[in-house]
Design an enzyme around this catalytic site. Structure first.
Site, mmCIF file in Angstrom:
data_model
loop_
_atom_site.group_PDB
_atom_site.id
_atom_site.type_symbol
_atom_site.label_atom_id
_atom_site.label_comp_id
_atom_site.label_asym_id
_atom_site.label_seq_id
_atom_site.Cartn_x
_atom_site.Cartn_y
_atom_site.Cartn_z
ATOM 1 C CG ASN A 40 -1.380 14.739 -6.508
ATOM 2 O OD1 ASN A 40 -1.858 14.000 -6.237
ATOM 3 N ND2 ASN A 40 -0.099 14.526 -6.465
ATOM 4 C CG HIS A 69 2.788 13.003 -5.108
ATOM 5 N ND1 HIS A 69 4.335 12.414 -5.562
ATOM 6 C CD2 HIS A 69 2.363 12.463 -6.179
ATOM 7 C CE1 HIS A 69 3.315 11.252 -6.856
ATOM 8 N NE2 HIS A 69 2.676 11.872 -7.111
ATOM 9 C CG HIS A 150 -3.716 9.133 -1.915
ATOM 10 N ND1 HIS A 150 -3.735 10.044 -1.876
ATOM 11 C CD2 HIS A 150 -2.062 8.620 -2.279
ATOM 12 C CE1 HIS A 150 -3.471 10.422 -3.166
ATOM 13 N NE2 HIS A 150 -2.791 9.736 -2.872
ATOM 14 C CG HIS A 175 -3.277 7.335 -5.806
ATOM 15 N ND1 HIS A 175 -1.967 8.137 -5.475
ATOM 16 C CD2 HIS A 175 -2.901 6.207 -6.784
ATOM 17 C CE1 HIS A 175 -0.937 7.886 -6.331
ATOM 18 N NE2 HIS A 175 -1.838 6.331 -7.037
#
Length: 264
Positions: A40, A69, A150, A175
């Site tokens: 992130n 992501h 995650h 996460h």
């Protein structure tokens, strides 16, 4: 061996926060290896860019883990295959760019860092449990092993930790961005923490600006999220591992909350 595992770095504020606190923690605890979740870390809170990864490595990070992501920034495809210090979830399908684990040399011996992603309320990837069985056949026998799982749910994280108990040194969840207070050592010696937390905005909702997320819950309509500003937080966990047995000896959660804005 001492490992400092740092939670999900969120946006530019997260990177700035890490640049302030990591040198201080490095001096205070002298970890042999520093691992950080960077999925992130881009300015918009999705993905990671090459310049961001370089900055993390320059701060002393040995390995960057990713998550759902991982592909948030298109430029990641330009460097992920070349960077041995970055791992994406190993249970992505065969042929996905990047690597799912790496072996880091440290002064205290080898450390294997493995990244996995959960499947409950997330993408239907390959089974993380069976993928771990495959990976453990390839890991050097003289290496300590840290797993960044995650995942969304506590039950899936706990299940994987118990499944791996005695076979890996530690399983640390990422996460959810909220640090849990359940650090422990399982019966066969694997250290465990459900979620290490995040690094970045303190006054947001899991790092994002509050009003947009509240609006989405109120209206159930699509809303564009942006990284929050203002005060910051830093979450990590310190893990001590016996070099001989490769089992965890102690886990210490680290949580730092800032009372004043770090940057405007």
């Amino acid at each position: 061996m001492r490992i400092l595992m740092i939670g999900d770095v969120v946006g530019s504020l997260g990177l700035k926060t890490m640049s302030v606190y990591l040198p201080k923690l490095n001096k205070l605890y002298s970890p042999d290896a520093i691992v950080v979740n960077g999925e992130n870390a881009a300015g918009n809170g999705r993905g990671i860019g090459k310049a961001i990864a370089r900055e993390m490595f320059e701060l002393g990070v040995h390995c960057i883990t990713l998550g759902n992501h991982a592909w948030g920034q298109a430029e990641v495809f330009d460097f992920i295959d070349e960077e041995q210090g970055i791992v994406r979830p190993a249970n992505f399908p065969v042929g996905t760019p990047g690597q799912g684990f790496t072996v880091i040399p440290t002064q205290a011996g080898k450390l294997t860092v493995i990244n996995l992603m959960g499947r409950t309320f997330m993408a239907p990837l390959d089974c993380p449990f069976r993928k771990m069985d495959e990976i453990l056949e390839q890991v050097p026998t003289d290496s300590c092993i840290l797993v960044d799982f995650h995942a969304e749910t506590t039950s899936e994280k706990q299940a994987l930790a118990w499944y791996l108990d005695g076979r890996v040194s530690a399983v640390v969840g990422t996460h959810t961005h909220v640090q849990t207070a359940d650090e422990r050592i399982l019966s066969k010696g694997t250290g465990y923490l459900t979620d290490v937390g995040m690094v970045g905005p303190y006054d947001g909702i899991i790092g994002m600006e509050r009003s947009a997320i509240i609006k989405r819950f109120l209206t159930q309509m699509p809303v564009r999220f942006s990284v929050a500003k203002g005060r910051c937080q830093f979450n990590a966990v310190l893990i001590d591992i016996d070099k001989q047995t490769k089992k965890a000896k102690h886990l210490k959660r680290i949580r730092i909350d800032e009372d004043t804005p770090l940057i405007s």
